[in-house]
Design a protein around this motif. Sequence first.
Motif, short mmCIF file in Angstrom:
data_model
loop_
_atom_site.label_atom_id
_atom_site.label_comp_id
_atom_site.label_asym_id
_atom_site.label_seq_id
_atom_site.Cartn_x
_atom_site.Cartn_y
_atom_site.Cartn_z
N GLU A 65 -8.10 5.13 -14.24
CA GLU A 65 -6.82 4.75 -14.85
C GLU A 65 -6.05 3.82 -13.91
O GLU A 65 -5.45 2.84 -14.34
CB GLU A 65 -5.99 6.00 -15.17
N GLU A 66 -6.07 4.14 -12.62
CA GLU A 66 -5.39 3.29 -11.64
C GLU A 66 -6.10 1.94 -11.52
O GLU A 66 -5.44 0.89 -11.40
CB GLU A 66 -5.35 4.00 -10.29
N VAL A 67 -7.43 1.96 -11.55
CA VAL A 67 -8.19 0.71 -11.51
C VAL A 67 -7.80 -0.19 -12.69
O VAL A 67 -7.58 -1.40 -12.52
CB VAL A 67 -9.71 0.99 -11.53
N LEU A 71 -6.18 -3.94 -12.45
CA LEU A 71 -6.84 -5.11 -13.01
C LEU A 71 -6.04 -5.74 -14.14
O LEU A 71 -6.31 -6.87 -14.53
CB LEU A 71 -8.25 -4.74 -13.49
N GLY A 72 -5.06 -4.99 -14.67
CA GLY A 72 -4.18 -5.56 -15.68
C GLY A 72 -3.12 -6.47 -15.09
O GLY A 72 -2.40 -7.16 -15.80
N ASN A 73 -3.02 -6.45 -13.76
CA ASN A 73 -2.05 -7.29 -13.06
C ASN A 73 -2.74 -8.60 -12.66
O ASN A 73 -3.66 -8.59 -11.84
CB ASN A 73 -1.54 -6.56 -11.82
N LEU A 78 -9.73 -10.73 -7.22
CA LEU A 78 -10.92 -10.23 -6.54
C LEU A 78 -10.72 -10.31 -5.03
O LEU A 78 -11.13 -9.42 -4.29
CB LEU A 78 -12.16 -11.03 -6.97
N GLU A 79 -10.08 -11.38 -4.58
CA GLU A 79 -9.83 -11.53 -3.14
C GLU A 79 -8.98 -10.38 -2.61
O GLU A 79 -9.24 -9.84 -1.54
CB GLU A 79 -9.12 -12.87 -2.86
N ARG A 80 -7.94 -10.00 -3.36
CA ARG A 80 -7.07 -8.90 -2.95
C ARG A 80 -7.86 -7.59 -2.90
O ARG A 80 -7.71 -6.79 -1.96
CB ARG A 80 -5.91 -8.77 -3.92
#
Length: 244
Positions: A65-67, A71-73, A78-80
């Motif tokens: 859920e946190e993932v 990823l919705g942000n 990918l770098e972050r």
Amino acid sequence: MDRELKVGEVARESGVSVRTLHYYEEIGLLTPARRTAAGHRLFGLDEVARLQQIRSLVQLGFTLEEVKEFLGNPEFSLERTLDLHIARLDEALAAQHRLRELLAALRARLTAGATATLDQLLHTIKETTMFDKHYTPEQLAELERRRDALGPEALEKAQRDWRELIAEVKAEMEKGSEPDAEPVLALARRWQALVEAFTQRDPAMTASLGEVWQHERPRLEREHGDAVPPAEMMAYIGRALAAL
């Protein structure tokens, strides 16, 4: 044009099972680029890059859920994700190196016929214990600072809040309430607030907390009893958090 892979090919070349890839799709975490006329899922470069983000964040200890929230942000690239993963691995490697040096020094002292000093043994035990746990020394120091700042009364209240919340979630589960029902969503909001109060929204601290829940559950249940939510409750509240 980059090649596209069927789900079985992605599973074979990445080591992520077909079942897991299907589950990621089911919960809206990873969507195939397209489907063939025969219905086969096809994954391209963007989808495989997203899969890398998912696996890195999962290994860091975040829930799915946190993932999904990360990823919705659009700013969470990918770098972050790789920066976070590399930083965690660097911390682990540094801890390993520090512990190895202490153990080697202790072994060399014993080989030379000398006895270990009390301070040396205590320091080595401390580093061994820290390495065995899932928080870095810096995180442990920060947690200690927070405990001192809160004081015993606030800590006791936080423990009571957790126990009360766990009991209320258990009651909704026993009633058969769906995770997206409003009473459960209200509990999920309280759950999220308590977690964030502990982690201060720090991704590294959140990852460490996830590792603790994943790897230390039997010990936590023995030591803290009803203050530790069972695995099925974690899954249930996770679905409620996703519904938020």
